[in-house]
Design a protein around this motif. Structure first.
Motif, short mmCIF file in Angstrom:
data_model
loop_
_atom_site.label_atom_id
_atom_site.label_comp_id
_atom_site.label_asym_id
_atom_site.label_seq_id
_atom_site.Cartn_x
_atom_site.Cartn_y
_atom_site.Cartn_z
N ASN A 176 7.43 13.69 48.50
CA ASN A 176 8.74 13.95 49.14
C ASN A 176 8.71 15.28 49.86
O ASN A 176 9.16 15.39 51.00
CB ASN A 176 9.84 13.99 48.09
CG ASN A 176 10.18 12.60 47.59
OD1 ASN A 176 9.82 11.61 48.21
ND2 ASN A 176 10.85 12.55 46.45
N PHE A 236 9.54 15.95 54.06
CA PHE A 236 10.74 16.58 54.63
C PHE A 236 10.49 18.00 55.13
O PHE A 236 11.39 18.81 55.12
CB PHE A 236 11.88 16.54 53.60
CG PHE A 236 12.29 15.14 53.24
CD1 PHE A 236 13.10 14.40 54.09
CD2 PHE A 236 11.83 14.53 52.07
CE1 PHE A 236 13.46 13.10 53.77
CE2 PHE A 236 12.19 13.24 51.75
CZ PHE A 236 13.00 12.51 52.61
N THR A 261 13.61 20.61 54.68
CA THR A 261 14.98 20.48 55.22
C THR A 261 16.07 20.73 54.18
O THR A 261 17.20 21.03 54.52
CB THR A 261 15.19 19.05 55.74
OG1 THR A 261 14.94 18.15 54.64
CG2 THR A 261 14.25 18.72 56.87
N ILE A 321 18.31 19.19 50.79
CA ILE A 321 19.05 17.94 50.57
C ILE A 321 20.54 18.22 50.75
O ILE A 321 21.06 19.19 50.21
CB ILE A 321 18.80 17.40 49.14
CG1 ILE A 321 17.30 17.25 48.89
CG2 ILE A 321 19.51 16.07 48.92
CD1 ILE A 321 16.95 16.93 47.46
N ILE A 334 19.91 11.45 44.16
CA ILE A 334 18.52 11.24 44.59
C ILE A 334 17.63 10.63 43.51
O ILE A 334 16.58 10.10 43.82
CB ILE A 334 17.87 12.55 45.12
CG1 ILE A 334 17.83 13.60 44.02
CG2 ILE A 334 18.57 13.06 46.36
CD1 ILE A 334 16.83 14.70 44.36
N TYR A 339 17.67 5.02 46.37
CA TYR A 339 18.55 5.94 47.10
C TYR A 339 17.73 6.77 48.09
O TYR A 339 16.75 7.40 47.72
CB TYR A 339 19.31 6.86 46.16
CG TYR A 339 20.25 7.77 46.92
CD1 TYR A 339 21.51 7.33 47.28
CD2 TYR A 339 19.82 9.03 47.33
CE1 TYR A 339 22.34 8.12 48.04
CE2 TYR A 339 20.66 9.84 48.09
CZ TYR A 339 21.91 9.37 48.44
OH TYR A 339 22.72 10.15 49.19
N ARG A 340 18.17 6.79 49.33
CA ARG A 340 17.58 7.69 50.33
C ARG A 340 18.72 8.43 50.99
O ARG A 340 19.71 7.82 51.39
CB ARG A 340 16.82 6.90 51.40
CG ARG A 340 15.72 6.04 50.82
CD ARG A 340 15.15 5.15 51.90
NE ARG A 340 14.26 4.16 51.33
CZ ARG A 340 14.50 2.86 51.36
NH1 ARG A 340 15.61 2.41 51.91
NH2 ARG A 340 13.65 2.03 50.84
N ALA A 341 18.58 9.75 51.07
CA ALA A 341 19.69 10.56 51.58
C ALA A 341 20.06 10.12 52.99
O ALA A 341 21.23 10.04 53.33
CB ALA A 341 19.31 12.03 51.57
N GLU A 342 19.07 9.85 53.82
CA GLU A 342 19.39 9.37 55.16
C GLU A 342 18.73 8.03 55.37
O GLU A 342 17.54 7.93 55.64
CB GLU A 342 18.90 10.37 56.20
CG GLU A 342 19.87 11.54 56.34
CD GLU A 342 19.39 12.54 57.38
OE1 GLU A 342 19.18 12.12 58.53
OE2 GLU A 342 19.24 13.70 57.02
N GLY A 382 9.84 5.81 52.82
CA GLY A 382 9.89 5.74 51.35
C GLY A 382 10.61 4.50 50.88
O GLY A 382 11.36 3.86 51.62
N GLY A 394 10.63 6.69 44.32
CA GLY A 394 9.78 7.79 43.86
C GLY A 394 10.44 8.63 42.77
O GLY A 394 9.87 8.82 41.69
N1 LIG Z 1 11.88 17.68 48.84
C1 LIG Z 1 12.86 17.01 49.42
N2 LIG Z 1 13.47 17.45 50.53
C2 LIG Z 1 14.48 16.75 51.10
N3 LIG Z 1 14.96 15.59 50.63
C3 LIG Z 1 14.40 15.10 49.52
C4 LIG Z 1 13.35 15.77 48.84
N4 LIG Z 1 13.00 15.03 47.78
C5 LIG Z 1 13.81 13.96 47.78
N5 LIG Z 1 14.66 13.98 48.82
C6 LIG Z 1 15.70 13.00 49.11
O1 LIG Z 1 15.81 12.14 48.02
C7 LIG Z 1 15.64 10.77 48.42
C8 LIG Z 1 15.00 9.98 47.31
O2 LIG Z 1 13.68 10.31 47.12
P1 LIG Z 1 12.67 9.24 46.58
O3 LIG Z 1 13.30 8.65 45.34
O4 LIG Z 1 11.32 9.85 46.41
O5 LIG Z 1 12.68 8.12 47.67
P2 LIG Z 1 11.85 8.07 49.03
O6 LIG Z 1 10.91 9.22 49.02
O7 LIG Z 1 11.17 6.77 48.96
O8 LIG Z 1 12.87 8.13 50.08
C9 LIG Z 1 14.81 10.86 49.65
O9 LIG Z 1 15.05 9.75 50.49
C10 LIG Z 1 15.32 12.14 50.29
O10 LIG Z 1 16.50 11.88 51.03
#
Ligand SMILES: Nc1ncnc2c1ncn2[C@@H]1O[C@H](COP(=O)(O)OP(=O)(O)O)[C@@H](O)[C@H]1O
Ligand SMILES: [Mg+2]
Length: 500
Positions: A387, A391, A419, A421, A429, A434-437, A446, A450
């Motif tokens: 991750n 980002f 970036t 979160i 997260i 769940y994906r933030a965007e 992703g 994860g």
């Molecule tokens: N280090 C990071 N910086 C920014 N956003 C992160 C970070 N780690 C996780 N995230 C956010 O958390 C969400 C979930 O992470 P994850 O469960 O690993 O799913 P994926 O990596 O498949 O999107 C990511 O989609 C992202 O939006």
């Protein structure tokens, strides 16, 4: 028979029985102490015999007695007698004078034509000057004095007062008393009945109503829990049951929702690589890849998509097995610093190619041991680092590992300068898929599993995982592992895991 009717009958029964008992007791005591039912009446008679006249009457009687002794003929003087009678009347008594068998004077107050007949005969010794008599139901007390007129004729002077006899009073008051008693029974009954109805029947009714609602599947109500008696406790138990039921229904619905979402997520995530693979294979079949270079490129793409697919299926499989607690953990005592060093070495090359620097921040004693399943902790670390590198947005891309320890726990921090979160995404997260965007899905690629996997693993170790992030500046992911030689005996939980 309903409880309502039973209560009503039992109250009425109790009241009637106690009233009967009361009357019976009163009668029995009277009979036992006096041996006679008429004793009440006699009691009053005796009382008046001893004390028939009031003080005023007595003093007038004494004056008359004095006259009778000293100048008896004056007791034939109409005017004088009227005067005395008037005085007596003011205290509600009357005068009666006789000579031989003739009536000389009688107060008008009595209205008793037969009065003379009921009066006692002559007793010139005046042995008994006070007594009572009754004419029918009317009851009189008198003081009498017998004397001789100067001509030798016998005469009597009576001061008479009517008493209200007990029997008459009772007879007159009895209906009122009875009505009062019955009224009392009825009112007491109604009050008790209403009280019990309020505290028993109503709550039972409302409970039955709620049970019916539950039967209909409606769980969105709440019972009144104000009463603290047994019914109140029953109500409370019922209310707790309703809450539990509501929770479990909500949970089931949530599970159902999750399952649907999981299926739709899986099919969506699987479809993209499969469509791609299909597209490139069709390209090859249709002869689009007409040069060896193109062919090579197509095959490579197909291969990498298949690898993605494989990984996704792998992650899904792992996640669902962790979720069902079907993955065995093999715990060992691990020196955390050398272990993380190895991980950094492993990642170093791949990250360097992307211009990312990975290294140590704060460190602890090199021989600090933790209880961990090495493979799974590595998996966690890889997911987090993956991750972090996804980002990155700065010129200088860094990932830094730090360690901190307390007597029981070692905390691992993985910090990036990417970036960050958005605050509204932070609580979610660690949720699966769940994906933030969402829109960035394709570029970052992703599955959203994860961190959900990372959390399952760390919680399986008895530790915790959390995030701190500053949008624009970077993100820190923390997780804790139990120390092998934890002080305070807190490692028993982890030791249990060692038995797996
Ligand atoms: N280090 C990071 N910086 C920014 N956003 C992160 C970070 N780690 C996780 N995230 C956010 O958390 C969400 C979930 O992470 P994850 O469960 O690993 O799913 P994926 O990596 O498949 O999107 C990511 O989609 C992202 O939006
Ligand atoms: Mg990820």
């Amino acid at each position: 028979m309903s409880i309502r009717l039973k209560l009503l009958l039992s109250y009425t029964g109790m009241l009637v029985i106690s009233l009967l008992m009361f009357f019976l007791t009163a009668v029995l005591i009277t009979i036992a102490t006096t041996g006679d039912l008429h004793s009440f009446r006699d009691f009053y008679k005796v009382h008046y015999q001893l004390n028939p006249l009031t003080e005023e009457e007595e003093s007038i009687f004494l004056e008359l007695k004095y006259l009778a002794k000293n100048s008896p003929d004056e007791l034939q003087d109409e005017q004088l007698l009227k005067d005395y009678d008037f005085q007596l009347r003011t205290v509600r008594a009357g005068l009666f004078i006789r000579r031989e068998s003739n009536q000389v004077f009688a107060s008008e107050t009595f209205h008793q034509p037969d009065l003379a007949k009921h009066l006692p005969g002559y007793d010139l010794n005046n042995n008994q000057i006070r007594n009572t008599f009754n004419i029918g139901e009317r009851f009189y007390a008198y003081a009498k004095f017998d004397f001789h007129y100067t001509d030798g004729a016998k005469g009597s002077v009576f001061v008479i007062r009517e008493r209200s006899p007990f029997a008459e009073v009772t007879r007159r008051l009895l209906p009122i008393l009875l009505i009062l008693l019955i009224g009392f029974i009825v009112i007491a009954n109604i009050l008790l009945y209403r009280w019990i109805t309020r505290s028993v029947i109503k709550p039972l009714d409302s409970m039955r109503h709620s049970a019916e609602q539950i039967k209909e599947g409606n769980l969105d109500f709440s019972l009144d829990l104000s009463s603290k008696d047994e019914i109140g406790q029953l109500n409370e138990a019922f209310e707790n049951m309703r809450k539990r039921l509501q929770e479990s229904v909500a949970l089931r619905l949530q599970d159902e929702e999750n399952r649907k979402e999981l299926i739709s997520n899986i099919s969506h995530d699987l479809r993209t690589p499969i469509t791609n693979i299909k597209g490139y294979i069709e390209g090859i079949r249709d002869g689009v890849a007409d040069t060896p270079e193109k062919m090579d490129k197509y095959v490579n793409i197909i291969y990498s998509k298949a690898v993605d697919l494989d990984r996704l299926v792998d992650e899904l499989f792992l996640y669902s097995k962790l979720d069902l607690k079907q993955v065995p953990f093999t715990f060992e005592h691990v020196e955390i610093v050398p272990f993380l060093d190895d991980c950094i070495d492993e990642l170093h090359y791949a990250l360097e190619k992307k211009g990312i620097e990975i290294g140590w921040g704060e460190r602890i004693d090199a021989d600090t041991k933790v209880i961990a399943d090495v493979e799974k902790v590595k998996r966690t670390l890889l997911n987090i680092v993956e991750n972090a590198q996804k980002f990155m947005d700065k010129e200088n891309k860094t990932i830094q590992l730090s360690l901190q320890s307390d007597p029981q726990w070692v905390t691992v921090e993985i910090r990036d300068n990417g970036t960050g979160i958005p605050p509204e995404a932070v609580p979610h997260i660690f949720e699966r898929f769940y994906r933030a965007e969402q829109s960035r899905n394709s570029s970052t690629g992703g599955s959203g599993l994860g961190l959900a996997i990372a959390r399952q693993i760390i919680e399986g170790h008895g530790g915790s995982i959390w995030v701190e992030s500053e949008p624009g500046a970077g993100t820190s992911l923390f997780f804790t592992l139990k120390r092998a030689n934890a002080q305070g005996g807190a490692d028993s939980h982890a030791d249990n895991h060692l038995d797996h």
